[in-house]
Each structure stands twice: as C-alpha cells, then as structure tokens.
Enzyme design. Structure first.
Site, PDB file in Angstrom:
ATOM      1  N   CYS A  60      -0.891   2.529  -7.753  1.00 53.55           N
ATOM      2  CA  CYS A  60      -1.446   1.496  -6.721  1.00 53.55           C
ATOM      3  C   CYS A  60      -2.108   2.406  -5.586  1.00 53.55           C
ATOM      4  CB  CYS A  60      -0.234   0.592  -6.060  1.00 53.55           C
ATOM      5  SG  CYS A  60       1.066   1.319  -5.460  1.00 53.55           S
ATOM      6  N   HIS A  64       4.523   0.258  -2.550  1.00 50.99           N
ATOM      7  CA  HIS A  64       3.298  -0.244  -2.899  1.00 50.99           C
ATOM      8  C   HIS A  64       2.343  -0.183  -1.756  1.00 50.99           C
ATOM      9  CE1 HIS A  64       1.047  -3.004  -5.086  1.00 50.99           C
ATOM     10  NE2 HIS A  64       1.018  -3.990  -4.097  1.00 50.99           N
ATOM     11  N   ASP A  66      -5.090  -6.646  -2.538  1.00 47.42           N
ATOM     12  CA  ASP A  66      -3.895  -6.304  -3.338  1.00 47.42           C
ATOM     13  C   ASP A  66      -4.328  -6.529  -4.883  1.00 47.42           C
ATOM     14  OD1 ASP A  66      -1.719  -5.817  -4.459  1.00 47.42           O
ATOM     15  OD2 ASP A  66      -0.408  -6.902  -3.392  1.00 47.42           O
TER      16      ASP A  66
END
Length: 234
Positions: free
Chosen positions: A36, A92, A110
């Site tokens: 991520c 994250h 996201d």
C-alpha cells in the site's frame, strides 16, 4: 502490509458515500497487493501528472495508519473474506486530498477500499474506522500525516519488510524498481509505520499544519484528531 484474523467485528453499516469529484476508476492506478505504501506513493505522482492534483502535490497528504502493536482493524477492504469487509492490517496507507474549491469535504484515495473512489473524508472515517465501535487498546489506531511533496522527496523502500527470515517473498513485489529517496536513502519505511503513543499531538493547532508541511515524518494524530487536523487545511 500483512493481515491477521485475530479480530471479531460487529455487523457492517451500509455505505452511502459518493464521490463528488466525478468518476475515477481505481484501475487507472497501479496496485500491487500488500504494498500500500508504494501504491499510494505512485498514486500521488499520477494525480499530480494527470491534473487531478496540484502539479507539486501540495494539496495531497499521505496518511500512514498503524499503532504500537501494528494491529489495526479497517472495514470495507478488498482483501477481506468477510461480508463487512473488515481486515486486521499491520499498517495501511491512504491519501487525503484538499478540495480545490475550498470545500471542507476533503477526499480520501484508498486503492484497497470497496468504498467510492475517492470518498469524502467524513464518510470514509465513519465507514472504515467505525468510531462508534469501542476498540480494545491494542486495536486503537494512530495516524502519521505526511505532506505529499515531502514524502515524494524522502520516502524509500527496498521491500525488506516483505521477506521472511529465509529471504523469501511473503507477497510478490511490484515489477518496477524499488523506490529510492532523492538523497540516496534506500529504505526508511519503518520510520513511517513505527508508532509510539508519546508521539501523538497533545492538541491540534495551526502549528500542527506547519509541522506536517516542514517535517520529514510529519506528525502523529489520534483517531479523534484526524478530522480535526484536516479541518485546519484550507
């Protein structure tokens, strides 16, 4: 970015969030599962290049989410095997964009979320973090907020965190070259994802915004301070 199954969550609420910036397909952006931090790094660059953000990324903020134990529950995640989309990540990373029209409705990008892409910040917080659900202390989330122009200059990762003790990949890496910082640093991801409660701001003030803009590793906010911080971004 890896997952754990040691978390029991309540039923999910329905999402009615919608994008107000026009339709954007997540498939337009490079996405490698479990990476991520690199996905968001490249997303910021592409938003700048295609005119969806300021050319220098000054309207973008990268937010690293984790805690001291690296156990954070997030809902509406594509990697989830559950109907409510909950995943227990070790960390994250997302991008928050300041609205160009002066609106207070900042947007969240996201690539791992099933919510609208991008989503309004308030809707994203409500659906992804579910503030009304009381978490045990080991699951409470912290947020490292870094100004994108600073991150794009200093961030580096040689992906060592995605190898096991024998040197094998835990998850297949991206095919492009690893990210190296402008000063030649090859790996500093841990400086972004390692959190301590003592780093959390005592109060969110105008100086907090200046700190994010000027400090390499930004500032650390508690969950209750996240939206308060972005309310100061005009």
């Amino acid at each position: 970015m890896t997952t754990s199954s040691k978390f029991d969550a309540p039923p999910s609420s329905s999402s009615k969030a919608s994008s107000v910036t026009g339709p954007v397909e997540a498939s337009q952006f490079l996405h490698t599962p479990k990476y991520c931090e690199e996905n968001i790094y490249l997303l910021c660059k592409k938003l700048c290049a295609n005119g969806l953000a300021d050319s220098d990324g000054s309207d973008l903020f990268v937010v690293f989410i984790s805690n001291e134990k690296q156990q954070i529950p997030l809902w509406h995640q594509k990697a989830s095997q559950r109907a409510d989309g909950v995943v227990l990540w070790d960390y994250h990373v997302i991008c928050v964009q300041k609205r160009k029209d002066g609106s207070s409705s900042h947007m969240v990008w996201d690539l791992d979320s099933t919510l609208p892409f991008p989503s309004r910040l308030a809707s994203y917080v409500a659906e992804t973090f579910r503030p009304s659900f009381k978490l045990f202390s080991e699951f409470q989330r912290l947020f490292r907020i870094v100004h994108a122009p600073v991150l794009l200059k200093y961030f580096a990762s040689d992906r060592r965190h995605m190898k096991d003790s024998a040197g094998n990949w835990i998850s297949e890496p991206p095919r492009y070259q690893a990210i190296v910082a402008e000063d030649g640093t090859v790996h500093n991801l841990n400086d972004y994802i390692n959190f301590s409660a003592v780093e959390v701001l005592e109060n969110v003030e105008a100086d907090s915004v200046n700190a994010v803009i000027n400090q390499r590793f930004g500032i650390v906010a508690s969950e209750g301070q996240l939206e308060e911080f972005f309310s100061l971004i005009s």
